[in-house]
Each structure stands twice: as C-alpha cells, then as structure tokens.
Design a protein around this motif. Structure first.
Motif, PDB file in Angstrom:
ATOM      1  N   VAL B 193      -1.708  -0.140  -0.033  1.00 25.98           N
ATOM      2  CA  VAL B 193      -1.388  -1.219  -0.947  1.00 25.98           C
ATOM      3  C   VAL B 193      -2.190  -1.076  -2.236  1.00 25.98           C
ATOM      4  N   LEU B 194      -1.485  -1.225  -3.368  1.00 33.78           N
ATOM      5  CA  LEU B 194      -2.168  -1.308  -4.650  1.00 33.78           C
ATOM      6  C   LEU B 194      -2.194  -2.777  -5.051  1.00 33.78           C
ATOM      7  N   CYS B 195      -3.402  -3.263  -5.311  1.00 33.25           N
ATOM      8  CA  CYS B 195      -3.559  -4.674  -5.638  1.00 33.25           C
ATOM      9  C   CYS B 195      -4.006  -4.832  -7.087  1.00 33.25           C
ATOM     10  N   ALA B 196      -3.558  -5.909  -7.732  1.00 31.79           N
ATOM     11  CA  ALA B 196      -3.996  -6.245  -9.089  1.00 31.79           C
ATOM     12  C   ALA B 196      -3.800  -7.732  -9.283  1.00 31.79           C
ATOM     13  N   ALA B 197      -4.328  -8.259 -10.381  1.00 29.15           N
ATOM     14  CA  ALA B 197      -4.211  -9.695 -10.634  1.00 29.15           C
ATOM     15  C   ALA B 197      -3.181  -9.975 -11.718  1.00 29.15           C
ATOM     16  N   ASP B 198      -2.269  -9.043 -11.913  1.00 37.22           N
ATOM     17  CA  ASP B 198      -1.253  -9.223 -12.944  1.00 37.22           C
ATOM     18  C   ASP B 198       0.040  -8.559 -12.498  1.00 37.22           C
ATOM     19  N   ASN B 199       1.072  -9.367 -12.273  1.00 36.27           N
ATOM     20  CA  ASN B 199       2.324  -8.800 -11.763  1.00 36.27           C
ATOM     21  C   ASN B 199       3.066  -7.925 -12.777  1.00 36.27           C
ATOM     22  N   SER B 200       2.779  -8.096 -14.065  1.00 36.81           N
ATOM     23  CA  SER B 200       3.464  -7.263 -15.051  1.00 36.81           C
ATOM     24  C   SER B 200       3.059  -5.808 -14.871  1.00 36.81           C
ATOM     25  N   CYS B 201       1.755  -5.584 -14.750  1.00 39.24           N
ATOM     26  CA  CYS B 201       1.280  -4.214 -14.547  1.00 39.24           C
ATOM     27  C   CYS B 201       1.806  -3.694 -13.215  1.00 39.24           C
ATOM     28  N   LEU B 202       1.807  -4.567 -12.213  1.00 42.79           N
ATOM     29  CA  LEU B 202       2.278  -4.138 -10.883  1.00 42.79           C
ATOM     30  C   LEU B 202       3.775  -3.834 -10.885  1.00 42.79           C
ATOM     31  N   MET B 203       4.509  -4.552 -11.720  1.00 45.67           N
ATOM     32  CA  MET B 203       5.953  -4.309 -11.819  1.00 45.67           C
ATOM     33  C   MET B 203       6.180  -2.890 -12.356  1.00 45.67           C
ATOM     34  N   HIS B 204       5.364  -2.530 -13.340  1.00 43.32           N
ATOM     35  CA  HIS B 204       5.470  -1.219 -13.971  1.00 43.32           C
ATOM     36  C   HIS B 204       5.004  -0.102 -13.016  1.00 43.32           C
ATOM     37  N   ILE B 205       3.832  -0.263 -12.446  1.00 47.30           N
ATOM     38  CA  ILE B 205       3.325   0.770 -11.532  1.00 47.30           C
ATOM     39  C   ILE B 205       4.161   0.787 -10.256  1.00 47.30           C
ATOM     40  N   GLY B 206       4.478  -0.417  -9.752  1.00 43.02           N
ATOM     41  CA  GLY B 206       5.254  -0.522  -8.520  1.00 43.02           C
ATOM     42  C   GLY B 206       6.648   0.063  -8.675  1.00 43.02           C
ATOM     43  N   GLY B 207       7.235  -0.155  -9.856  1.00 39.72           N
ATOM     44  CA  GLY B 207       8.565   0.388 -10.127  1.00 39.72           C
ATOM     45  C   GLY B 207       8.545   1.908 -10.106  1.00 39.72           C
ATOM     46  N   THR B 208       7.445   2.485 -10.594  1.00 36.84           N
ATOM     47  CA  THR B 208       7.308   3.932 -10.582  1.00 36.84           C
ATOM     48  C   THR B 208       7.035   4.430  -9.160  1.00 36.84           C
ATOM     49  N   LEU B 209       6.194   3.709  -8.434  1.00 33.80           N
ATOM     50  CA  LEU B 209       5.906   4.083  -7.048  1.00 33.80           C
ATOM     51  C   LEU B 209       7.186   4.079  -6.212  1.00 33.80           C
ATOM     52  N   ARG B 210       8.036   3.104  -6.487  1.00 37.43           N
ATOM     53  CA  ARG B 210       9.283   2.991  -5.733  1.00 37.43           C
ATOM     54  C   ARG B 210      10.255   4.086  -6.116  1.00 37.43           C
ATOM     55  N   ARG B 211      10.373   4.318  -7.441  1.00 35.88           N
ATOM     56  CA  ARG B 211      11.273   5.368  -7.902  1.00 35.88           C
ATOM     57  C   ARG B 211      10.882   6.713  -7.289  1.00 35.88           C
ATOM     58  N   GLN B 212       9.574   6.923  -7.163  1.00 32.75           N
ATOM     59  CA  GLN B 212       9.103   8.201  -6.597  1.00 32.75           C
ATOM     60  C   GLN B 212       9.071   8.182  -5.067  1.00 32.75           C
ATOM     61  N   LYS B 213       9.530   7.089  -4.482  1.00 34.11           N
ATOM     62  CA  LYS B 213       9.617   6.959  -3.022  1.00 34.11           C
ATOM     63  C   LYS B 213       8.296   7.278  -2.332  1.00 34.11           C
ATOM     64  N   THR B 214       7.224   6.683  -2.858  1.00 34.02           N
ATOM     65  CA  THR B 214       5.896   6.975  -2.317  1.00 34.02           C
ATOM     66  C   THR B 214       5.558   6.152  -1.085  1.00 34.02           C
ATOM     67  N   GLY B 215       6.212   5.004  -0.923  1.00 35.86           N
ATOM     68  CA  GLY B 215       5.887   4.156   0.227  1.00 35.86           C
ATOM     69  C   GLY B 215       4.672   3.282   0.020  1.00 35.86           C
TER      70      GLY B 215
END
Ligand code: SF4
Lengths: 462, 228
Positions: B193-215
C-alpha cells in the motif's frame, strides 16, 4: 551559434523531446543529485543558515528599493577609481557599446570570463557579426562553445554532456587537443588548460561579468572555481565588464553574507576557490563597466515579480527542481533555465511568445526551489502571479469558467456529481482532447455511486 | 470540540470513502463533527492555473461557509496549504484550517488512534504537506502507532510525483516521467500500500500504478487510521 531568444516551440513540446533522451536523463539526474547532496551537507553545517538567508534577502531588498541611489554612488566610485561607466538600456545598446569599445582597441579577438549577462544579450554573436571572435575561458563554457551548443545550466553549462562526449568535442574542435586524449577528467582539464593558456597570454582585451558590485567602493567581484577568470581579469590591457544593474550591494560588509551563501548553494563548497575583486582601472589596464538594464527596471516595478531580482545565480533551484531534472536546460529556451528561468525570463522578455507564455507553467509548484533558494525567492508565488497574467487558451478558458460556475454553488456541484455517477459506466477509458494527456499514462479513478455530500445527507437525515 | 469538515471537491466527488473515514475517526476521538453543506472548493485549481478572479470568488465563498468554527479539518495537504498560504495574498480572511494529521497530533494530541492495519505500507509525504504545511513526521508518527502496520521507507520520498494539478495536463511528458520514477521507488519498497494525505497525488500515482498493473494499492492516511 545563434542567439537563444525566439527559439520555436513551447516548454511542453521542448521538454517532451528531452524526456525521450535517456543519455540526457541519466547525465542530468546524476549531476543534479550529486550537487544537491553536497549542498545539503554544507548548508546543514551552518547553525545560522536561516539567519544568513534572511540577511541575504534583506540586503538585496534594501538595495533594490534604493537602486537609483546606489547605482549613482557606484558610478561615481568607479569613475573616481579611473574606470569608465556606460549605461545600456537594452541588449542592442549593450552590444553596440561593447563592440565599439573592442574596435577602439584595434583587436579582433577577446577572451571571456563566464558571464550570464553577455549570454542574455547575445554578445558573442554580435561581436562575430563585426569580425570579432570571443573565446570562452570557463571550462564548461568552452565545451559548450566548441560543441556549437547552448548552455543548459547556470553554473554547469555543459551539465548535459558526459565526459566521453566532451572528449569527442575536444578532438573535433579544439585544434591543439592531443591525439591520444582520454576521457579522464584530469586529461580533459589539462588539454583545456594548455589550450587556454595560449589564449590568455595573447589576448589584449577581456570581457567579464560580475557576481556583485559594491556601490560604496565601486568594486566588482567575480567568484569562480577554476582561476581562468582571474587570468582574464588581470592579464589583458582592456577589461570590459557587462553587469546587470541588480547585482549591486551597498557596502563591503554586505559581501560577507553572500560569500557564505553563494558557494554553499551553488557548488556545495564551504568557500569559493577564486574570488577576484577589482576597482576601476588598475596599473596598465583600462576598465569599462557596462551597466545593463534590459528589462530589469520593468521587473522592479512589479510588486510580486521583483523578488526575482534578488537572485544571485547560484543554481540551487535548478539542482532540486524535478521538472528541470527531466526537461534539461534547453527546453526553457533561455540562458536562465530551471525555476528561476521560468520566472525571470518571461519577466525580462514579456509573455508574448508561446515559449514565454508556457514558462510560468513549467512547474508543479512543489516548492523545492523556494526551500533551497539562499535569498528566499518565493518562486511558486511568482509563478502563480505570472500565470494570472498569461493569455489562456480558449478551450481552457471555457473549461475553467464552467468549472468555476459549477463550484460557485453547492447545488450545482451536487447536480454535476449526480450526473457523473449516473453515467459512471459510460466514462471512456481514454478521454478526448487535452484530457487525453491524463489517460495516456494513467487510469482514471472510478466514479463512486454516491458523493460524500449525498452520503452525509442520507446519514444525517436518518 | 465542534469541528467543521472541509472534505474538498475532489474527495467529495471522487473519493467519498476518505471523507467517511475522517468522520468516523474524528467521532471516535470524541469530536462533534459538522459538514457545512454549502462548501464547494477552496479555489486552488483556479488560482494556481492563473484564473484569479474565479479563484478569489471561490475563496470568499469558502471563508463565508467556514466562518465561526473553532477548527476546520481537511484531509488534503494541498487544500489546507492553499487556504493558509494563498488566502492572505488574495486578500481573503483564512479560517483556521488544519490538515488531518496536524489536527490529530497538535490539537487533539493523540498519536495512537487505535487503528489496526496489518499490511506493509510506504508513505509519500506530498509537496504541499511537506513544504507548504511543514507537517514533518506527524503522519508517520500516526502510522507507527497503527497495530500490525509495517512502515517501510520510500526512496526519494520528498520528490514531487509530477501531479501539480493542471500541470499533469499541460506538461504530460514531464508529469509522466516524474510519476514513473516515483512508481519505481514505490515498487522498490515492496509495499502493498502507498499511503499519502492527499488524494490528488494518489489519484495520479495510483492511476499510473494501475495502468502498469503493479497490484500496489493507494490509500489515504485517514482510511488507514480508521481501519480496525
Ligand atoms: S532563484 Fe535562488 S536558488 Fe535559484 S539561482 Fe537564484 S538565488 Fe539561486
């Protein structure tokens, strides 16, 4: 080599090319991270860094506020010491003054100390048009000049080159380079040293910039790390210094603060290796000081933007900037790249061209630049201020206006949210138009069935 | 204590679970939580993209909505920083806004919120939390008290992820390059799990993590602190 101004394209296009270049990415990352680490260490050693930084800011602000007075004081002091002072309103005027001064000596070759101001005005190119060849003597500038290239960093102009590239440039362009030259840094430096020594001994005219000028005494100050600058400053019969009017400090005592701030911020050294000072004309040397405005008084008139004139060109902001690290200096299309370039260049040149209008957006506003800046220039603040002055693209303007309208009232926001969740299954995986930039490399988040505000209303009612 | 929630327009619309977690967490810690329904947006996107007039209008609305509360809590470092840093410059009176971790550690003076989350987690501090609000180690102090949680350090944690609001759209190449470096560092930690206190940054990083199918999952700090 042509003047840097008016490069086609804009920052997004230029930098998109740069990120594809893995060698460039590697060189930049390695160089900026190394120097970033060194800076952090030596800054961490000083318990009073915060006070020093505040002092640097205060001295610069005071000087800028009374710039008119201090400039006149400087002029008088330089003249008293036998130097001549010339005022240049813009690049054209400065180039003409310098070219005339060189012509009067009858020489057709000049040596140069690394100077941002002369690059800003395109002096070398102007001299060339009038049959005068300017030779750069700073090692990195020499590499850039021989490679028919543009500088890409304030302090390390050849930061984008690695040593094997430098070896190739020397072999191809430096007439007296040894045929068996290796890419060992020591061998490269030695080759450049021999090449330059010849130049120094022959040259009768030198052109320099200055890091600081002292109003009280009329003294110019140059900080450098190789000693080549000192050779340029002392050997030739005529010395012409082109200096931006914002480089002024009121007194000698003020210099002490900057002699601590600058080397630690720029090269990560505790003390600068070569600090040269000169006042007016010395024995056997004629001295001319060309004071350059070139847009600076306009910057001074801007309440928020004027803080950019505090800059001492240490380049610490470049070395921490994640955008610079990936875009490289050339993408900024100016001799001032990185965060400081993004706020200084469009202020000096105006926001007219595509490139200049795109520079205030060449930042994520992450704030790393502000944090390291030794004179506390709030770069993000200036960026945001400049963005408000840029002419925005029409589609964006329309989009932002709609967003502003929706967000102005909670009922509109709630309606938009309900609409989005109703059609949540229909949102395409790839978005059209400018929004495709988002879905090119990222997945969109799923739109929830219910917004927070709906959930709250439902629960609080229950 | 009467606390007003500023849930932020991004969380409200796209990440309601974060808002629910904040409500549940604060109530558990004894706060009287209110969600002023007239709230919309702090104006950050408009101001930062150069639309000052619209931004100021939204800021004035914000100030009106939150007038009179003892404390306003926002689960977003960048929106909290917007209010605190930029409102004075825009000539708008800033309500007393706290980032969630700031509110927990400084105002409620708790570091152990009684959470249980048995996973390997790495924390990305986000630029505005780090350099705008100077949150320091408050979020990680909270995470360290979560039972079962293994916190692993993130290389280059203080480097920007490349989101920057409209920057991600205006400079997509650089934004993507920055994010892929961030993602590489996240993967190197071996965290789930990658944790942060800002969903905007997480949306960006998470969107990339998902696109790359990292799990690798992304989660807002509030959701981890609310886990039991
Ligand atoms: S803006 Fe600050 S950090 Fe950047 S070069 Fe100028 S003085 Fe150095």
């Amino acid at each position: 080599m042509s003047v840097f101004i008016g490069m086609p394209g804009d920052f997004p296009a230029n930098s998109a090319k740069a990120v594809q270049n893995s060698q460039l990415r590697f060189n930049l990352r390695k160089a900026t991270h190394t120097i970033r680490g060194k800076r952090a260490t030596v800054v961490g050693e000083l318990p009073d860094w915060a006070e020093l930084r505040a002092a640097g800011k205060a001295i610069k602000d005071h000087t800028l506020r009374h710039l008119d007075r201090y400039l006149v004081q400087l002029e008088e002091a330089v003249q008293r010491a036998g130097g001549q002072v010339h005022w240049a309103r813009d690049a054209a005027e400065a180039n003409r003054i310098v070219t005339d001064l060189v012509r009067q000596t009858g020489e057709t070759e000049v040596v140069k100390v690394k100077s941002m101001a002369t690059q800003e005005i395109g002096l070398n190119e102007h001299l060339a048009e009038h049959g005068i060849t300017a030779y750069e003597t700073d090692l990195a500038e020499l590499i850039v000049q021989l490679g028919d290239d543009f500088p890409s960093h304030i302090l390390v102009p050849a930061i984008h080159r690695n040593r094997s590239e430098i070896r190739e440039i020397f072999l191809a362009k430096m007439g007296d380079a040894p045929a068996d030259l290796t890419d060992e840094p020591a061998a490269l430096a030695e080759a450049a040293r021999l090449h330059l020594r010849e130049r120094f001994l022959r040259s009768k005219v030198a052109i320099s910039g200055a890091n600081f000028m002292i109003a009280e005494t009329g003294t110019c100050v140059v900080l450098e790390s190789e000693g080549n600058g000192r050779m340029c400053l002392t050997l030739p019969e005529t010395l012409i210094s082109v200096v931006g009017i914002e480089k002024l400090l009121p007194t000698w005592r003020d210099l002490e603060v900057f002699l601590q701030l600058l080397p630690r911020s720029s090269t990560g050294e505790r003390m600068n290796p070569y600090t040269s000072t000169w006042t007016g004309s010395t024995e056997g040397q004629t001295f001319h000081l060309v004071l350059l405005d070139n847009g600076r008084t306009n910057v001074l008139a801007d309440e928020v933007g004027r803080q950019a004139l505090r800059c001492i060109r240490c380049s610490a902001c470049l070395n921490v900037c994640p955008v610079y690290e990936r875009a490289g200096g050339h993408a900024y299309g100016s001799v001032y790249p990185g965060p400081i370039g993004a706020i200084l260049t469009p202020q000096l040149r105006g926001l007219g061209s595509d490139l200049d209008a795109s520079l205030p957006y060449a930042s994520t506003l992450c704030g790393a630049c502000f944090e390291v800046c030794p004179v506390a220039i709030d770069i993000p603040e200036v960026l945001v201020d400049l963005r408000a002055k840029v002419a925005h693209p029409r589609a964006e303007r329309a989009g932002m206006r709609v967003a502003g309208w929706v967000l102005a009232k909670e009922v509109r926001l709630a309606k938009a949210q309900r609409l989005a969740s109703r059609f949540r299954k229909l949102v395409p995986k790839r978005l059209p138009g400018p929004l495709s930039a988002w879905t090119d490399t990222r997945d969109l988040p799923d739109i929830p069935k219910e917004s927070f505000r709906e959930w709250w209303a439902r629960n609080e009612r229950a | 204590m009467r606390v007003a929630l500023f849930i932020t327009c991004v969380n409200d619309t796209l990440f309601p679970d974060t808002g629910k977690a904040v409500v549940s967490l604060l109530r558990r810690l004894g706060c009287d939580v209110d969600f002023p329904q007239a709230q919309t947006c702090c104006g950050q996107m408009h101001v930062n993209t150069g639309y000052r007039a619209e931004g100021v209008r939204l800021a004035r609305h914000f100030a009106e909505v939150f007038d009179g509360y003892d404390a306003v809590v926002a689960p977003s470092g960048s929106c909290a920083a917007m209010v605190r840093e930029q409102y004075p410059r825009l000539g708008v009176q800033a309500p007393p806004v706290h980032d969630l971790s700031e509110f927990l550690v400084d105002v409620l003076e708790v570091e152990d919120v009684g959470a249980y989350f048995p996973h390997r987690v790495t924390y990305h501090p986000t630029c505005h939390s780090l350099r705008g609000l100077h949150l320091g180690d408050r979020p990680t102090r909270l995470l360290r008290h979560v039972r079962g949680l293994e916190l692993v350090p993130l290389e280059g944690a203080d480097e920007c992820c490349g989101f920057g609001g409209t920057f991600a759209i205006k400079n997509p190449a650089i934004s993507a390059a920055m994010c892929s470096d961030k993602v590489r560092n996240v993967l190197d930690t071996g965290a789930e799990v990658l944790c942060a206190a800002d969903n905007s940054c997480l949306m960006h990083i998470g969107g990339t993590l998902r696109r790359q199918k990292t799990g690798v999952r992304v989660m807002h700090l509030a959701e981890i602190l609310d886990a039991r």
